[in-house]
Design an enzyme around this catalytic site. Structure first.
Site, PDB file in Angstrom:
ATOM      1  N   CYS A 139       0.811  -1.229   0.000  1.00  0.00           N
ATOM      2  CA  CYS A 139       0.000   0.000   0.000  1.00  0.00           C
ATOM      3  C   CYS A 139       0.840   1.273   0.000  1.00  0.00           C
ATOM      4  O   CYS A 139       0.302   2.356  -0.202  1.00  0.00           O
ATOM      5  CB  CYS A 139      -0.949  -0.003   1.188  1.00  0.00           C
ATOM      6  SG  CYS A 139      -1.897  -1.506   1.290  1.00  0.00           S
ATOM      7  N   HIS A 273      -3.304   6.969   2.553  1.00  0.00           N
ATOM      8  CA  HIS A 273      -3.749   5.638   2.127  1.00  0.00           C
ATOM      9  C   HIS A 273      -5.043   5.279   2.849  1.00  0.00           C
ATOM     10  O   HIS A 273      -5.164   5.418   4.068  1.00  0.00           O
ATOM     11  CB  HIS A 273      -2.660   4.606   2.428  1.00  0.00           C
ATOM     12  CG  HIS A 273      -3.119   3.198   2.264  1.00  0.00           C
ATOM     13  ND1 HIS A 273      -3.853   2.791   1.169  1.00  0.00           N
ATOM     14  CD2 HIS A 273      -2.984   2.103   3.047  1.00  0.00           C
ATOM     15  CE1 HIS A 273      -4.141   1.509   1.295  1.00  0.00           C
ATOM     16  NE2 HIS A 273      -3.627   1.064   2.433  1.00  0.00           N
ATOM     17  N   ASN A 303     -10.223  -0.705   0.663  1.00  0.00           N
ATOM     18  CA  ASN A 303      -8.774  -0.544   0.599  1.00  0.00           C
ATOM     19  C   ASN A 303      -8.277  -1.093  -0.743  1.00  0.00           C
ATOM     20  O   ASN A 303      -8.352  -2.294  -0.986  1.00  0.00           O
ATOM     21  CB  ASN A 303      -8.140  -1.313   1.771  1.00  0.00           C
ATOM     22  CG  ASN A 303      -6.615  -1.243   1.774  1.00  0.00           C
ATOM     23  OD1 ASN A 303      -6.007  -0.798   0.809  1.00  0.00           O
ATOM     24  ND2 ASN A 303      -6.016  -1.697   2.859  1.00  0.00           N
TER      25      ASN A 303
END
Ligand code: ACO
Length: 349
Positions: A139, A273, A303
């Site tokens: 990520c 993020h 996500n």
């Protein structure tokens, strides 16, 4: 406790380290784009297949729906990357022949090789002398890739780098594990980075801790220490990742501001993020930031790992929530365990 377990436990904890800082003068983002796949999956949809509820998912994570690729429609990590990249190039007003670097951040490429970056080169008709490379920092991957691309731009004849974050996480989900399958979604985001003498510097910080227990996704033929095949889906210690994330997100954000000599009040937008709204809320509180300048989009994306930062950036630009030119801080964290932050100018397009 095995040596690997001891190493993982220590790595997931918090060894003190001096932040790595990079500064690349004369680069800015001149175009953004994103692509979400067609299939919307709501929390209620997931409650049909695992023991969960819209109430649990939305209050613990902020997620209400996410998108999955529809393979029957031909959607994949590559088609999302291609669509996001085309939109970013179009927004920049530049053409493919001005691109000298093509980086794709992903941990769910269709193949170990060729890289998604090479396949994207073909899709976009980029020149043969384009430096094409996949970056795997989970990520944190898009922010890592942005810094790598910025650093390489002074060595290419062409003035542009295309940096893409693209994921098809629905391919590595265990749809019998309610603690992971509700969290993730598919998508892609892209940015065109331009080398220009009058552009300000891009400042970045980064780090990683060798750890394969807090978050793990298998590669081709993955085996464990005993040589047994590892499960073909993502596994995660959610609490350990939560602790790690709420430690490193505020830390790397304040480090990049300090490294750049910029006050938080001079930043137009923080693009964090989107792993869990609660993680961002903790970071915003610790940093004393105005929540309105840190608002996310996890409610409709879930996500999307390396894609989450550029998707959010593009949504902010396209909805006018980010008025350009703007000074933006981006930060990501994830498996590895990795983290990275950067301060960069997003120009008017
Ligand atoms: N629905 C209902 N109940 C659930 C679900 C679900 N989907 N998932 C877990 N639970 C239950 C657990 O079984 C547990 O029940 P128990 O108390 O009876 O044992 C209870 O809810 C609480 O579980 P916790 O794990 O303590 O829940 P928590 O509040 O920590 O939330 C979460 C879990 C959302 C995973 C959180 O820990 C988190 O967000 N962690 C970070 C995850 C993350 O960011 N991962 C991505 C990193 S980026 C990358 O590199 C891919």
């Amino acid at each position: 406790m095995s040596a690997t377990e001891a190493m993982n436990t220590n790595a997931a904890a918090a060894p003190e380290s001096t932040p790595q800082v990079g500064r690349v003068p004369g680069v800015r983002i001149v175009g953004t784009g994103s692509a979400l796949p067609s299939r919307t999956v709501t929390n209620d949809d997931l409650a049909q297949i695992v023991d969960t509820s819209d109430e649990w998912i939305s209050t613990r994570t902020g997620i209400r729906s996410r998108r999955y690729c529809d393979r029957e429609q031909g959607e994949s990590e590559l088609t999302l990357a291609r669509d996001a990249a085309r939109r970013a190039l179009e927004a920049s007003g530049h053409t493919a022949d001005e691109v000298g670097i093509c980086l794709v951040a992903s941990f769910t490429p269709a193949a170990a090789t060729p890289s998604t970056a090479c396949l994207l080169q073909r899709e976009l008709g980029l020149a043969e002398d384009t430096l094409c490379l996949d970056v795997n920092a989970a990520c944190a991957g898009f922010v890592y890739a942005l810094y790598v691309a910025a650093s390489l731009l002074e060595h290419t004849p062409q003035p542009l780098a295309l940096v893409v974050g693209a994921e098809e996480l629905s391919r590595v989900m265990d749809f019998s594990d309610r603690s992971t399958c509700v969290l993730f979604g598919d998508g892609a985001g892209a940015a065109v980075l331009e080398r220009a003498a009058d552009a300000p510097a891009l400042t970045a910080t980064w780090g990683s801790r060798g750890n394969d227990e807090a978050l793990f996704a298998p590669g081709v033929g993955s085996v464990d220490e005993a040589g047994e095949p590892r499960p073909s889906y993502l596994t995660m210690d959610g609490r350990a990742v939560f602790r790690f994330a709420t430690e490193v997100l505020p830390k790397c954000t304040s480090e990049v501001l300090q490294a750049a000599g910029v006050d938080a009040s001079d930043v137009d937008r923080f693009v964090f993020h989107q792993a869990n709204k609660r993680i961002v809320d903790v970071a915003v509180r610790k940093l004393g930031l105005d929540p309105a300048r840190c608002a996310g989009n996890i409610d409709h994306t879930g996500n999307t790992s390396a894609a989450s930062v550029p998707i959010l950036l593009d949504e902010l630009v396209r909805t006018g929530a980010l008025v350009t030119p703007a000074r933006v801080v981006m930060a990501g964290f994830g498996a590895g365990l990795t983290w990275a932050s950067c301060l960069v100018e997003v120009a008017s397009s």
